[in-house]
Design a protein around this motif. Structure first.
Motif, mmCIF file in Angstrom:
data_model
loop_
_atom_site.group_PDB
_atom_site.id
_atom_site.type_symbol
_atom_site.label_atom_id
_atom_site.label_comp_id
_atom_site.label_asym_id
_atom_site.label_seq_id
_atom_site.Cartn_x
_atom_site.Cartn_y
_atom_site.Cartn_z
ATOM 1 N N ILE A 33 15.397 55.388 42.796
ATOM 2 C CA ILE A 33 14.276 55.881 43.602
ATOM 3 C C ILE A 33 13.063 54.972 43.440
ATOM 4 O O ILE A 33 12.368 54.640 44.410
ATOM 5 C CB ILE A 33 13.934 57.328 43.193
ATOM 6 C CG1 ILE A 33 15.102 58.257 43.556
ATOM 7 C CG2 ILE A 33 12.648 57.786 43.860
ATOM 8 C CD1 ILE A 33 14.913 59.676 43.074
ATOM 9 N N ALA A 34 12.797 54.554 42.209
ATOM 10 C CA ALA A 34 11.657 53.666 41.970
ATOM 11 C C ALA A 34 11.827 52.357 42.724
ATOM 12 O O ALA A 34 10.883 51.822 43.302
ATOM 13 C CB ALA A 34 11.506 53.407 40.473
ATOM 14 N N ARG A 35 13.051 51.859 42.743
ATOM 15 C CA ARG A 35 13.289 50.600 43.458
ATOM 16 C C ARG A 35 13.109 50.785 44.961
ATOM 17 O O ARG A 35 12.556 49.930 45.651
ATOM 18 C CB ARG A 35 14.700 50.101 43.151
ATOM 19 C CG ARG A 35 15.023 48.786 43.845
ATOM 20 C CD ARG A 35 16.390 48.296 43.485
ATOM 21 N NE ARG A 35 16.711 47.075 44.205
ATOM 22 C CZ ARG A 35 17.869 46.440 44.111
ATOM 23 N NH1 ARG A 35 18.799 46.908 43.321
ATOM 24 N NH2 ARG A 35 18.090 45.341 44.800
ATOM 25 N N GLN A 36 13.570 51.933 45.492
ATOM 26 C CA GLN A 36 13.390 52.199 46.919
ATOM 27 C C GLN A 36 11.913 52.295 47.275
ATOM 28 O O GLN A 36 11.481 51.842 48.339
ATOM 29 C CB GLN A 36 14.119 53.489 47.295
ATOM 30 C CG GLN A 36 15.646 53.369 47.231
ATOM 31 C CD GLN A 36 16.339 54.689 47.497
ATOM 32 O OE1 GLN A 36 15.687 55.731 47.537
ATOM 33 N NE2 GLN A 36 17.652 54.640 47.673
ATOM 34 N N ASN A 37 11.120 52.903 46.382
ATOM 35 C CA ASN A 37 9.683 52.997 46.636
ATOM 36 C C ASN A 37 9.045 51.617 46.685
ATOM 37 O O ASN A 37 8.154 51.343 47.490
ATOM 38 C CB ASN A 37 9.015 53.847 45.554
ATOM 39 C CG ASN A 37 9.420 55.319 45.655
ATOM 40 O OD1 ASN A 37 9.816 55.780 46.733
ATOM 41 N ND2 ASN A 37 9.322 56.047 44.548
ATOM 42 N N VAL A 38 9.502 50.742 45.794
ATOM 43 C CA VAL A 38 8.968 49.378 45.792
ATOM 44 C C VAL A 38 9.299 48.674 47.098
ATOM 45 O O VAL A 38 8.461 48.006 47.712
ATOM 46 C CB VAL A 38 9.533 48.594 44.585
ATOM 47 C CG1 VAL A 38 9.161 47.120 44.694
ATOM 48 C CG2 VAL A 38 8.999 49.171 43.280
ATOM 49 N N ASP A 39 10.560 48.837 47.570
ATOM 50 C CA ASP A 39 10.949 48.208 48.835
ATOM 51 C C ASP A 39 10.135 48.773 49.989
ATOM 52 O O ASP A 39 9.725 48.047 50.908
ATOM 53 C CB ASP A 39 12.444 48.425 49.088
ATOM 54 C CG ASP A 39 13.303 47.712 48.058
ATOM 55 O OD1 ASP A 39 12.769 46.788 47.413
ATOM 56 O OD2 ASP A 39 14.483 48.077 47.900
ATOM 57 N N SER A 40 9.890 50.116 49.983
ATOM 58 C CA SER A 40 9.115 50.743 51.054
ATOM 59 C C SER A 40 7.687 50.225 51.070
ATOM 60 O O SER A 40 7.117 49.953 52.129
ATOM 61 C CB SER A 40 9.137 52.263 50.876
ATOM 62 O OG SER A 40 8.346 52.897 51.867
ATOM 63 N N ASP A 41 7.092 50.072 49.885
ATOM 64 C CA ASP A 41 5.726 49.549 49.814
ATOM 65 C C ASP A 41 5.662 48.131 50.357
ATOM 66 O O ASP A 41 4.702 47.744 51.035
ATOM 67 C CB ASP A 41 5.235 49.585 48.367
ATOM 68 C CG ASP A 41 5.033 51.019 47.874
ATOM 69 O OD1 ASP A 41 4.939 51.918 48.730
ATOM 70 O OD2 ASP A 41 4.994 51.216 46.638
ATOM 71 N N LYS B 75 7.595 46.829 52.688
ATOM 72 C CA LYS B 75 7.697 46.864 54.147
ATOM 73 C C LYS B 75 6.389 47.342 54.775
ATOM 74 O O LYS B 75 5.960 46.835 55.818
ATOM 75 C CB LYS B 75 8.849 47.777 54.558
ATOM 76 C CG LYS B 75 10.222 47.230 54.167
ATOM 77 C CD LYS B 75 11.324 48.172 54.602
ATOM 78 C CE LYS B 75 12.694 47.618 54.212
ATOM 79 N NZ LYS B 75 13.795 48.535 54.600
ATOM 80 N N SER B 76 5.734 48.349 54.158
ATOM 81 C CA SER B 76 4.464 48.838 54.690
ATOM 82 C C SER B 76 3.410 47.744 54.649
ATOM 83 O O SER B 76 2.605 47.588 55.578
ATOM 84 C CB SER B 76 4.000 50.058 53.882
ATOM 85 O OG SER B 76 4.933 51.119 53.987
ATOM 86 N N SER B 77 3.403 46.972 53.583
ATOM 87 C CA SER B 77 2.442 45.881 53.473
ATOM 88 C C SER B 77 2.680 44.834 54.551
ATOM 89 O O SER B 77 1.737 44.316 55.152
ATOM 90 C CB SER B 77 2.552 45.248 52.083
ATOM 91 O OG SER B 77 1.680 44.148 51.963
ATOM 92 N N GLU B 78 3.955 44.533 54.838
ATOM 93 C CA GLU B 78 4.265 43.568 55.893
ATOM 94 C C GLU B 78 3.820 44.096 57.260
ATOM 95 O O GLU B 78 3.295 43.347 58.091
ATOM 96 C CB GLU B 78 5.765 43.280 55.892
ATOM 97 C CG GLU B 78 6.246 42.539 54.649
ATOM 98 C CD GLU B 78 7.747 42.313 54.665
ATOM 99 O OE1 GLU B 78 8.385 42.748 55.658
ATOM 100 O OE2 GLU B 78 8.265 41.717 53.709
ATOM 101 N N ALA B 79 4.029 45.414 57.500
ATOM 102 C CA ALA B 79 3.633 45.996 58.787
ATOM 103 C C ALA B 79 2.118 45.939 58.960
ATOM 104 O O ALA B 79 1.613 45.592 60.036
ATOM 105 C CB ALA B 79 4.131 47.437 58.883
ATOM 106 N N ARG B 80 1.376 46.275 57.892
ATOM 107 C CA ARG B 80 -0.085 46.225 57.983
ATOM 108 C C ARG B 80 -0.569 44.801 58.234
ATOM 109 O O ARG B 80 -1.512 44.570 58.996
ATOM 110 C CB ARG B 80 -0.692 46.779 56.690
ATOM 111 C CG ARG B 80 -0.577 48.298 56.556
ATOM 112 C CD ARG B 80 -1.488 48.804 55.441
ATOM 113 N NE ARG B 80 -1.081 48.281 54.150
ATOM 114 C CZ ARG B 80 -0.219 48.883 53.338
ATOM 115 N NH1 ARG B 80 0.333 50.046 53.703
ATOM 116 N NH2 ARG B 80 0.087 48.356 52.169
ATOM 117 N N SER B 81 0.084 43.856 57.605
ATOM 118 C CA SER B 81 -0.305 42.463 57.807
ATOM 119 C C SER B 81 -0.059 42.027 59.246
ATOM 120 O O SER B 81 -0.877 41.331 59.856
ATOM 121 C CB SER B 81 0.474 41.572 56.840
ATOM 122 O OG SER B 81 0.181 40.218 57.055
ATOM 123 N N LEU B 82 1.081 42.464 59.830
ATOM 124 C CA LEU B 82 1.397 42.104 61.211
ATOM 125 C C LEU B 82 0.408 42.740 62.183
ATOM 126 O O LEU B 82 -0.074 42.094 63.124
ATOM 127 C CB LEU B 82 2.831 42.538 61.536
ATOM 128 C CG LEU B 82 3.309 42.275 62.968
ATOM 129 C CD1 LEU B 82 3.237 40.791 63.287
ATOM 130 C CD2 LEU B 82 4.727 42.803 63.165
#
Length: 237
Positions: A160-168, A170-177
């Motif tokens: 779960i911790a690893r999935q949260n890291v991956d989600s964060d 992706k969110s950072s990439e979306a905000r940057s785009l």
């Protein structure tokens, strides 16, 4: 070291780090501690196996002489690494000014009135030198060791911790785009405004004619409009 009346011999054991199919050499030093010229001769029980250079010579008063003994390459190791080969070093007082080429076998014959000093040398086989053991490299100070993740070896909370890291991520990439697209949109709006002002400044008469015909400046600037809805960003009117 062997200490005689004429010569000191060092060492008295010829040590060869034994390796198959390889020539191996060791050195021998003779020291003349007298005021006389001393002639010497080296003999061995196995002359085909060893090469001695020089095997005869003259040691000047209060000087030294180095001898190199080379064992020929061997095809097989002896049992228990034991060697029965032996060497014999003979030395006698020689006439002043004698040269190595003047040395004869008769000079070392034991006759009345002639002193022939002898030193026996043993041969020892040593195990070959071992390669140095590998040294583990320590991480640099201040640098944390890298940790690799393997989902097959992680428990539930770690997954779960690893999935949260991956989600964060992706969110950072979306905000940057989105931020990048917004900047491009604002730049395009500013460019459109500049073009509008330039057209109004340069062709006021043409602008009035176009307006009277029901065609505003939007016709001239239509090619610069960008449909931002395709990027998921709402247009600002």
């Amino acid at each position: 070291m062997s200490t005689g009346e004429l010569l000191n011999v060092d060492p008295v054991e010829l040590k060869f780090p034994f390796e198959l199919k390889k020539q191996i050499s060791c050195s021998l030093q003779l020291s003349n501690k007298t005021e006389n010229h001393v002639a010497f001769k080296v003999k061995t029980t196995n002359p085909k196996k060893y090469c001695v250079r020089p095997n005869t010579g003259v040691v000047l008063p209060r000087s030294t002489c180095d001898i190199i003994v080379t064992m020929q390459a061997q095809k097989e190791a002896p049992p228990d690494m034991q060697c029965r080969d032996k060497f014999l070093l003979q030395s006698v007082v020689a006439s002043p000014g004698i040269a190595p080429k003047d040395i004869t076998p008769e000079m070392f014959s034991k006759t009345p009135g002639r002193v022939v000093e002898e030193c026996k040398l043993k041969v020892l086989y040593l195990p070959p030198p071992q390669p140095p053991s590998p040294v583990l490299e320590e991480p640099d100070e201040g640098v944390s060791p890298k940790v690799s993740f393997d989902s097959g070896n992680l428990n539930g909370s770690e997954v779960i911790a690893r999935q949260n890291v991956d989600s964060d991520d992706k969110s950072s990439e979306a905000r940057s785009l989105i931020s990048k697209l917004t900047d491009e949109k604002n730049a395009a709006i500013q460019q459109n405004n500049k073009i509008r002002q330039e057209i109004v400044r340069r062709t006021p008469e043409a602008w009035r004619q176009q307006k009277s015909r029901g065609r505003g400046l939007d016709h001239h600037c239509h090619c610069y409009r960008v449909d931002w809805s395709t990027f998921g960003v709402p247009l600002e009117e």
